[in-house]
Design a protein around this motif. Sequence first.
Motif, PDB file in Angstrom:
ATOM      1  N   GLU A 106     -11.853 -29.527 -81.657  1.00 20.29           N
ATOM      2  CA  GLU A 106     -11.443 -28.338 -80.910  1.00 20.29           C
ATOM      3  C   GLU A 106     -12.183 -27.097 -81.395  1.00 20.29           C
ATOM      4  O   GLU A 106     -12.358 -26.885 -82.596  1.00 20.29           O
ATOM      5  CB  GLU A 106      -9.939 -28.104 -81.059  1.00 20.29           C
ATOM      6  N   ILE A 203     -11.467 -19.472 -72.258  1.00 20.06           N
ATOM      7  CA  ILE A 203     -10.763 -18.917 -73.413  1.00 20.06           C
ATOM      8  C   ILE A 203     -10.025 -17.639 -73.026  1.00 20.06           C
ATOM      9  O   ILE A 203      -8.905 -17.392 -73.479  1.00 20.06           O
ATOM     10  CB  ILE A 203     -11.747 -18.690 -74.568  1.00 20.06           C
ATOM     11  N   LEU A 206      -6.806 -18.777 -71.455  1.00 18.67           N
ATOM     12  CA  LEU A 206      -5.887 -19.314 -72.453  1.00 18.67           C
ATOM     13  C   LEU A 206      -5.194 -18.200 -73.229  1.00 18.67           C
ATOM     14  O   LEU A 206      -3.979 -18.225 -73.439  1.00 18.67           O
ATOM     15  CB  LEU A 206      -6.645 -20.228 -73.419  1.00 18.67           C
ATOM     16  N   THR A 224      -8.324 -24.815 -78.670  1.00 25.01           N
ATOM     17  CA  THR A 224      -8.499 -24.666 -77.228  1.00 25.01           C
ATOM     18  C   THR A 224      -8.547 -25.961 -76.428  1.00 25.01           C
ATOM     19  O   THR A 224      -8.700 -25.918 -75.209  1.00 25.01           O
ATOM     20  CB  THR A 224      -9.782 -23.878 -76.942  1.00 25.01           C
TER      21      THR A 224
END
Length: 262
Positions: A106, A203, A206, A224
């Motif tokens: 990740e 990102i 998120l 992520t």
Amino acid sequence: MVVFQRLVRFMDPAGQVFFGELRDKLGMLPWQEGFKLSGARAKIEKVRENPIFLILNSQPFALGAAVSLHRVELSSACGRSQHTLAGPYDEIEIPLEAKCMDYEAECCVIIGKDLKSPSPSESLDPFVLGYSVGNDVSARYWQDPGRSGGQHGFAKSFDRFAPFGPTTVSPETLGDITKLTMTTMVNGELRQKSRLDDLIFSIDQLLRHLSMGRTVKAGTVVMTGTPSGVAAFMKPAPQWLVKGDVVEIMLERVGTIKNTFF
């Protein structure tokens, strides 16, 4: 935001621990105002845990189903506690209760400034301290719906199940991170390989989701999501991690972590 390229936490031959970048020593905490190169120099005897380990209230988030080729595995965010964090080269114990051991490469986002409910037009660039690479270790046995009730946190909650590092690389140094490739090797065998542009959610998306109505504190690590190739979905049968296995995870231009399981 503080200025650095590749930040590392290390121990010198005398046993003192510093933040550093290449040959230059850094002081304070990396998200504090006034954090800068001190001009002093020290020899790196051993790379230590990522700097985020110094923040007691940091809480990494593991976001499943974030990478398109791995979307079938997880579907929600879960928090980790401080005891799950581990260094980039630490040995990771497989507890007796942790069955069906798996790895998840990740990209890790390090938050550098408290973030809460940003407006749609607000840039999140000032809130990102930098990027690292981690292994979202999971005991799949505890992700079985009959045991977990659909909650995945316990499967990832064992001691030292979240190694990451070895550096935190600034956004300015990396530029467009979606072009970077991430790979996983298990005992020298390639298991995962994907570019970060394969993320289902960016990102930015998120971070906006995680910070809706709550504060994501400076020092938080956001994991992520992982590409395809985890042990659980290997054919003809899962290839679970066992004692003695060595897992190396590399994120291009960021670094490599290497952990032996015992």
